[in-house]
Design a protein around this motif. Structure first.
Motif, PDB file in Angstrom:
ATOM      1  N   GLY A  66       0.807  -1.208   0.000  1.00  0.00           N
ATOM      2  CA  GLY A  66       0.000   0.000   0.000  1.00  0.00           C
ATOM      3  C   GLY A  66       0.840   1.258   0.000  1.00  0.00           C
ATOM      4  N   HIS A  67       0.140   2.373  -0.138  1.00  0.00           N
ATOM      5  CA  HIS A  67       0.758   3.697  -0.092  1.00  0.00           C
ATOM      6  C   HIS A  67      -0.148   4.596   0.727  1.00  0.00           C
ATOM      7  CE1 HIS A  67       1.710   7.777  -1.715  1.00  0.00           C
ATOM      8  NE2 HIS A  67       2.912   7.332  -1.408  1.00  0.00           N
ATOM      9  N   ASP A  68       0.400   5.194   1.768  1.00  0.00           N
ATOM     10  CA  ASP A  68      -0.343   6.124   2.604  1.00  0.00           C
ATOM     11  C   ASP A  68      -0.200   7.512   1.990  1.00  0.00           C
ATOM     12  OD1 ASP A  68      -1.117   8.008   4.583  1.00  0.00           O
ATOM     13  OD2 ASP A  68      -0.645   6.585   6.184  1.00  0.00           O
ATOM     14  N   GLU A  69      -1.285   8.007   1.403  1.00  0.00           N
ATOM     15  CA  GLU A  69      -1.260   9.304   0.726  1.00  0.00           C
ATOM     16  C   GLU A  69      -0.938  10.445   1.693  1.00  0.00           C
ATOM     17  OE1 GLU A  69      -1.584   9.782  -2.575  1.00  0.00           O
ATOM     18  OE2 GLU A  69      -1.961   7.656  -2.982  1.00  0.00           O
ATOM     19  N   GLU A  73       4.076   7.458   2.459  1.00  0.00           N
ATOM     20  CA  GLU A  73       4.885   6.297   2.808  1.00  0.00           C
ATOM     21  C   GLU A  73       4.351   5.057   2.100  1.00  0.00           C
ATOM     22  OE1 GLU A  73       6.296   6.883   7.365  1.00  0.00           O
ATOM     23  OE2 GLU A  73       4.134   6.657   7.061  1.00  0.00           O
ATOM     24  N   PHE A  74       5.276   4.209   1.659  1.00  0.00           N
ATOM     25  CA  PHE A  74       4.917   2.907   1.127  1.00  0.00           C
ATOM     26  C   PHE A  74       4.898   1.918   2.286  1.00  0.00           C
ATOM     27  CE2 PHE A  74       6.616   5.109  -2.569  1.00  0.00           C
ATOM     28  CZ  PHE A  74       5.558   4.927  -3.446  1.00  0.00           C
ATOM     29  N   ILE A  75       3.953   0.980   2.236  1.00  0.00           N
ATOM     30  CA  ILE A  75       3.767   0.039   3.347  1.00  0.00           C
ATOM     31  C   ILE A  75       4.140  -1.357   2.870  1.00  0.00           C
ATOM     32  CG2 ILE A  75       2.131  -0.845   5.049  1.00  0.00           C
ATOM     33  CD1 ILE A  75       0.466   1.790   4.360  1.00  0.00           C
ATOM     34  N   PHE A  76       5.129  -1.937   3.530  1.00  0.00           N
ATOM     35  CA  PHE A  76       5.618  -3.280   3.226  1.00  0.00           C
ATOM     36  C   PHE A  76       5.139  -4.250   4.299  1.00  0.00           C
ATOM     37  CE2 PHE A  76       8.481  -0.701   0.811  1.00  0.00           C
ATOM     38  CZ  PHE A  76       8.983  -1.497  -0.203  1.00  0.00           C
ATOM     39  N   TYR A  77       4.683  -5.417   3.872  1.00  0.00           N
ATOM     40  CA  TYR A  77       4.305  -6.499   4.779  1.00  0.00           C
ATOM     41  C   TYR A  77       5.156  -7.715   4.435  1.00  0.00           C
ATOM     42  CZ  TYR A  77      -0.371  -4.514   5.981  1.00  0.00           C
ATOM     43  OH  TYR A  77      -1.419  -3.753   6.427  1.00  0.00           O
ATOM     44  N   ASP A  78       5.315  -8.607   5.413  1.00  0.00           N
ATOM     45  CA  ASP A  78       5.872  -9.926   5.131  1.00  0.00           C
ATOM     46  C   ASP A  78       4.844 -10.693   4.320  1.00  0.00           C
ATOM     47  OD1 ASP A  78       8.431 -10.154   6.529  1.00  0.00           O
ATOM     48  OD2 ASP A  78       7.266  -9.963   8.377  1.00  0.00           O
ATOM     49  N   CYS A  79       5.241 -11.198   3.161  1.00  0.00           N
ATOM     50  CA  CYS A  79       4.309 -11.896   2.279  1.00  0.00           C
ATOM     51  C   CYS A  79       4.699 -13.355   2.032  1.00  0.00           C
ATOM     52  CB  CYS A  79       4.187 -11.158   0.949  1.00  0.00           C
ATOM     53  SG  CYS A  79       3.404  -9.538   1.108  1.00  0.00           S
ATOM     54  N   GLY A 180       5.476 -17.944  14.390  1.00  0.00           N
ATOM     55  CA  GLY A 180       6.432 -16.848  14.333  1.00  0.00           C
ATOM     56  C   GLY A 180       5.682 -15.532  14.396  1.00  0.00           C
ATOM     57  N   PHE A 181       6.131 -14.557  13.627  1.00  0.00           N
ATOM     58  CA  PHE A 181       5.398 -13.307  13.537  1.00  0.00           C
ATOM     59  C   PHE A 181       5.671 -12.672  12.181  1.00  0.00           C
ATOM     60  CE2 PHE A 181       9.497 -11.934  15.210  1.00  0.00           C
ATOM     61  CZ  PHE A 181       9.747 -10.751  14.564  1.00  0.00           C
ATOM     62  N   ARG A 182       4.715 -11.888  11.736  1.00  0.00           N
ATOM     63  CA  ARG A 182       4.820 -11.135  10.493  1.00  0.00           C
ATOM     64  C   ARG A 182       4.956  -9.656  10.845  1.00  0.00           C
ATOM     65  NH1 ARG A 182       3.386 -13.828   5.899  1.00  0.00           N
ATOM     66  NH2 ARG A 182       2.651 -15.940   6.249  1.00  0.00           N
ATOM     67  N   GLY A 183       5.715  -8.947  10.019  1.00  0.00           N
ATOM     68  CA  GLY A 183       5.955  -7.543  10.301  1.00  0.00           C
ATOM     69  C   GLY A 183       5.437  -6.612   9.225  1.00  0.00           C
ATOM     70  N   VAL A 184       5.403  -5.347   9.590  1.00  0.00           N
ATOM     71  CA  VAL A 184       5.025  -4.264   8.691  1.00  0.00           C
ATOM     72  C   VAL A 184       6.075  -3.171   8.844  1.00  0.00           C
ATOM     73  CG1 VAL A 184       3.487  -3.204  10.433  1.00  0.00           C
ATOM     74  CG2 VAL A 184       3.176  -2.665   8.003  1.00  0.00           C
ATOM     75  N   LEU A 185       6.389  -2.516   7.735  1.00  0.00           N
ATOM     76  CA  LEU A 185       7.348  -1.423   7.726  1.00  0.00           C
ATOM     77  C   LEU A 185       6.856  -0.341   6.779  1.00  0.00           C
ATOM     78  CD1 LEU A 185      10.190  -0.393   8.617  1.00  0.00           C
ATOM     79  CD2 LEU A 185      11.069  -1.430   6.521  1.00  0.00           C
ATOM     80  N   ARG A 186       6.888   0.890   7.258  1.00  0.00           N
ATOM     81  CA  ARG A 186       6.478   2.039   6.451  1.00  0.00           C
ATOM     82  C   ARG A 186       7.719   2.793   6.017  1.00  0.00           C
ATOM     83  NH1 ARG A 186       0.888   3.162   7.525  1.00  0.00           N
ATOM     84  NH2 ARG A 186       1.166   5.333   6.924  1.00  0.00           N
ATOM     85  N   ILE A 187       7.798   3.079   4.712  1.00  0.00           N
ATOM     86  CA  ILE A 187       8.956   3.806   4.173  1.00  0.00           C
ATOM     87  C   ILE A 187       8.461   4.990   3.356  1.00  0.00           C
ATOM     88  CG2 ILE A 187      10.973   3.666   2.666  1.00  0.00           C
ATOM     89  CD1 ILE A 187      11.120   0.714   3.274  1.00  0.00           C
TER      90      ILE A 187
END
Length: 187
Positions: A66-69, A73-79, A180-187
């Motif tokens: 995704g992209h937060d207008e 920021e672009f949003i990355f998830y573990d896929c 385990g766990f999945r993460g999110v990162l905003r760039i």
């Protein structure tokens, strides 16, 4: 020599190419997002690129979802199809880890995510990810737990079984080889 949380120029270039290939392979995950804009953000944010690389190294297969207008920021998830292999067998957080008197796991999910510079997915983010495919059909992933549940000793996790996303609870000190766990990162 690069610092602790920095990739060399060659590592960065190679990793960006890997992310670009994944971006192109899974176009349905990021409709309306252009790769050159993502690449520019990655090149401008080397600390975040390091975090994304940590997601990759632990088996997360990060991708733009995704992209937060508002924040640009672009949003990355573990896929990765299953919970990232390098992040399994973790209890939920340090408090849970310290509460285990025997057979402590090596890591806990919250501290590991913090060290990587990412956050655990929330329940809403996990459900959003599941709309893009069937994730965690053999594993499960710790999710960011609401404080009122955590204060009572619990933590939540999700998985996908019987064509349904399930959100469950466990004692935060529990750990399993398949969780385990999945993460999110905003760039």
């Amino acid at each position: 020599m690069p610092g602790k949380k920095e990739l060399s120029a060659q590592q960065a270039a190679e990793f960006i190419e890997l992310l670009k290939a994944r971006f192109e392979k899974y176009r349905e995950r990021h409709l309306g997002i252009s790769w050159p804009e993502v690449q520019t953000k990655l090149q401008e944010n080397t600390d975040k690129l390091w975090s994304l690389n940590e997601m990759e190294k632990t088996g997360g297969e990060p991708d733009v979802l995704g992209h937060d207008e508002d924040t640009d920021e672009f949003i990355f998830y573990d896929c990765a199809p299953e919970s990232p292999k390098g992040r399994r067998s973790t209890c939920y957080d340090r408090e849970a880890w310290e509460a285990r008197k025997q057979h402590r796991p090596k890591y806990n999910a919250v501290d590991m995510a913090t060290e990587m510079g990412i956050e655990l997915l929330t329940e809403a983010q996990y459900r959003e990810l599941q709309r893009l495919g069937d994730f965690d059909s053999k594993t499960s992933s710790w999710l960011k737990t609401p404080s009122e549940i955590r204060e009572l000793g619990g933590a939540i996790f999700g998985d996908f079984r019987y064509n349904t996303v399930f959100i469950y609870h466990n004692g935060a000190q529990s750990y399993y080889a398949s969780r385990g766990f999945r993460g999110v990162l905003r760039i």
